[in-house]
Design a protein around this motif. Structure first.
Motif, PDB file in Angstrom:
ATOM      1  N   PRO A  92       0.848  -1.199   0.000  1.00 26.60           N
ATOM      2  CA  PRO A  92       0.000   0.000   0.000  1.00 26.60           C
ATOM      3  C   PRO A  92       0.882   1.247   0.000  1.00 26.60           C
ATOM      4  N   SER A  96      -1.655   4.820   5.409  1.00 29.38           N
ATOM      5  CA  SER A  96      -2.637   3.750   5.528  1.00 29.38           C
ATOM      6  C   SER A  96      -2.360   2.982   6.813  1.00 29.38           C
ATOM      7  N   ASN A 126      -9.027  -1.105  -4.556  1.00 28.37           N
ATOM      8  CA  ASN A 126      -8.782  -0.014  -3.604  1.00 28.37           C
ATOM      9  C   ASN A 126      -7.998   1.148  -4.210  1.00 28.37           C
ATOM     10  N   THR A 129      -9.051   4.749  -3.185  1.00 28.09           N
ATOM     11  CA  THR A 129      -9.034   5.105  -1.766  1.00 28.09           C
ATOM     12  C   THR A 129      -7.688   4.843  -1.105  1.00 28.09           C
ATOM     13  N   SER A 130      -7.019   3.765  -1.506  1.00 29.38           N
ATOM     14  CA  SER A 130      -5.712   3.420  -0.950  1.00 29.38           C
ATOM     15  C   SER A 130      -4.883   2.742  -2.040  1.00 29.38           C
TER      16      SER A 130
END
Length: 206
Positions: A92, A96, A126, A129-130
């Protein structure tokens, strides 16, 4: 809430590695960094790709990556990789809850094809968002160091893999390398971070 040092996105975004290697930005980076700076970072920054689910045009392909001798235009190819072919890492990017202590790091050849496929789908879903990145898995070199064993109360010669973290400070108009932290992890560990079994020591540059 007071945080020291302040949160700075550019210190956390692993996407910067992918932007550095983007062929469309090669001229920009070369002009901004100069020949020496560009070549130095090119040698240090691992090849990195942003796991973006948006479709690639039929006449294009994802740069610097091949699958079974051909180019790829979709990250779905990752789900078809055999264990030997999926020597990749998914991480990621940015701030986060899974981006520290290697909690969000996924190593492809350490899991089944089904588990790996779920991780690929999760990373792609994702994106907005991430966002996640993909990198080739590189195993750190083994080395031997002498460390104090607190349990036994003795200094021992042990085999480790090391992660080095340099610290730079801006002093006036000059950028100085002011310290390096080595995180020494047991040699059987694949992901290197400040784990309970690690030793964290300062380094000397000679």
């Amino acid at each position: 809430v007071v945080i020291t040092p302040p949160i700075k996105t550019f210190l956390e975004e692993k996407l910067a590695f992918a932007l550095f290697h983007n062929p469309l930005l090669r001229g920009f980076w070369h002009d901004e960094l100069g020949e020496y700076g560009y070549e130095r970072l090119k040698a240090l920054f691992p090849l990195t790709w942003i796991l973006d689910p948006r479709p690639v045009p039929p006449i294009a392909s994802i740069p610097f990556i091949e699958f079974r001798g051909g180019g790829v235009a979709s990250w779905k190819f990752l789900k078809r990789c055999t264990q030997k072919e999926r020597r990749y890492v998914i991480k990621p990017s940015g701030f986060s809850e899974r981006a520290w202590g290697s909690r969000g790091v996924v190593i492809g050849h350490d899991m089944s094809m089904e588990e790996w496929g779920k991780e690929v789908d999760s990373a792609l879903s994702n994106f907005y968002t991430s966002p996640h990145i993909l990198q080739e898995f590189k195993k750190a070199r083994k080395t031997r160091v002498r460390l104090f064993n607190k349990t036994r109360g003795s200094i021992e010669d042990v085999e480790v893999r090391a992660r080095f973290t340099p610290y730079y400070f801006v002093c006036g108009e000059e950028v100085r390398l002011s310290g390096i932290l080595a995180t020494l992890c047991p040699s059987d560990k694949k992901i290197l971070h400040g784990m309970e079994d690690a030793a964290m020591v300062p380094c000397l540059v000679e």
